[in-house]
Design a protein around this motif. Sequence first.
Motif, short mmCIF file in Angstrom:
data_model
loop_
_atom_site.label_atom_id
_atom_site.label_comp_id
_atom_site.label_asym_id
_atom_site.label_seq_id
_atom_site.Cartn_x
_atom_site.Cartn_y
_atom_site.Cartn_z
N VAL A 168 18.85 4.42 -0.97
CA VAL A 168 18.16 3.91 0.21
C VAL A 168 16.67 3.80 -0.06
O VAL A 168 16.03 2.80 0.31
N VAL A 169 16.08 4.79 -0.71
CA VAL A 169 14.65 4.75 -1.04
C VAL A 169 14.35 3.56 -1.94
O VAL A 169 13.37 2.83 -1.72
N GLU A 170 15.17 3.34 -2.95
CA GLU A 170 14.97 2.20 -3.85
C GLU A 170 15.05 0.88 -3.09
O GLU A 170 14.26 -0.03 -3.32
N GLN A 171 16.02 0.78 -2.18
CA GLN A 171 16.15 -0.43 -1.38
C GLN A 171 14.91 -0.64 -0.51
O GLN A 171 14.39 -1.75 -0.41
N GLN A 172 14.43 0.44 0.09
CA GLN A 172 13.24 0.35 0.94
C GLN A 172 12.00 -0.05 0.14
O GLN A 172 11.17 -0.82 0.60
N LYS A 173 11.88 0.47 -1.08
CA LYS A 173 10.75 0.09 -1.94
C LYS A 173 10.74 -1.41 -2.18
O LYS A 173 9.69 -2.04 -2.13
N GLY A 174 11.91 -1.97 -2.45
CA GLY A 174 12.01 -3.41 -2.69
C GLY A 174 11.61 -4.21 -1.47
O GLY A 174 10.88 -5.20 -1.57
N LEU A 186 9.66 -3.20 1.00
CA LEU A 186 8.22 -3.02 1.23
C LEU A 186 7.40 -3.89 0.29
O LEU A 186 6.39 -4.48 0.70
N LYS A 187 7.81 -4.00 -0.95
CA LYS A 187 7.11 -4.86 -1.90
C LYS A 187 7.15 -6.31 -1.44
O LYS A 187 6.14 -7.01 -1.48
N GLN A 188 8.32 -6.76 -0.97
CA GLN A 188 8.43 -8.13 -0.48
C GLN A 188 7.50 -8.36 0.72
O GLN A 188 6.83 -9.39 0.80
N ASN A 245 4.72 -6.67 1.46
CA ASN A 245 3.33 -6.65 0.97
C ASN A 245 2.98 -7.95 0.27
O ASN A 245 1.89 -8.49 0.45
N ASP A 246 3.90 -8.47 -0.55
CA ASP A 246 3.67 -9.74 -1.23
C ASP A 246 3.51 -10.87 -0.22
O ASP A 246 2.65 -11.75 -0.37
N TYR A 247 4.30 -10.85 0.83
CA TYR A 247 4.23 -11.88 1.87
C TYR A 247 2.87 -11.82 2.57
O TYR A 247 2.23 -12.85 2.79
N ILE A 248 2.44 -10.60 2.91
CA ILE A 248 1.14 -10.43 3.58
C ILE A 248 0.00 -10.91 2.69
O ILE A 248 -0.95 -11.54 3.17
N LYS A 249 0.09 -10.68 1.40
CA LYS A 249 -0.94 -11.08 0.45
C LYS A 249 -0.84 -12.56 0.12
O LYS A 249 -1.67 -13.08 -0.62
N GLY A 250 0.18 -13.24 0.62
CA GLY A 250 0.36 -14.66 0.31
C GLY A 250 0.99 -14.89 -1.05
O GLY A 250 0.96 -15.99 -1.57
N GLU A 251 1.61 -13.86 -1.63
CA GLU A 251 2.22 -13.96 -2.94
C GLU A 251 3.74 -14.13 -2.85
O GLU A 251 4.43 -14.08 -3.85
N TYR A 252 4.23 -14.29 -1.67
CA TYR A 252 5.69 -14.39 -1.47
C TYR A 252 6.12 -15.84 -1.54
O TYR A 252 5.52 -16.70 -0.93
N TYR A 253 7.14 -16.12 -2.31
CA TYR A 253 7.61 -17.50 -2.45
C TYR A 253 8.98 -17.64 -1.89
O TYR A 253 9.85 -16.91 -2.03
#
Length: 145
Positions: free
Chosen positions: A125-131, A133-135, A137-145
């Motif tokens: 579950v922690v590993e899934q949550q990390k993934g 959260l990264k998505q 954060n990437d979206y907020i930074k404009g790095e999400y495609y």
Amino acid sequence: MTKGEEKVGSWLWCRVDDPVTVAVKNMANNNIGSLVVLKPGEQNYIAGILTERDYMRKVVAQGRSPIYTRVGEIMTDENKLITVTSDTNILQAMKLMTEKQIRHVPVIDGKIVGMISIVDVVRAVVEQQKGELKQLNDYIKGEYY
């Protein structure tokens, strides 16, 4: 490996007729809280599970000798065993373990294929949550495609 420290697949196991003291030492030496108990003469068919809780309630609390008590006398028998299959998703396993207040669950697909613990579930579950959260954060930074 010595008797009582045998490993098949990715889980440690013991036999119904093993002394409890051998099984408990095996758990302590391997820093685990349970052992699969296999049927006599079988490599992949489960007779039950021996947990720290079984030991505490059925040996220590009752003043029994772990040297003379056999695993089969205190294990959780297969007819009371809660199991999952390899098709069970992690959230289903977590719900089952939480509702039943158990920390170790054998994975059975006709025969035993593995064992999961609450630690395995939390780690997944922690590993899934990390993934996720990264998505985000990437979206907020404009790095999400």
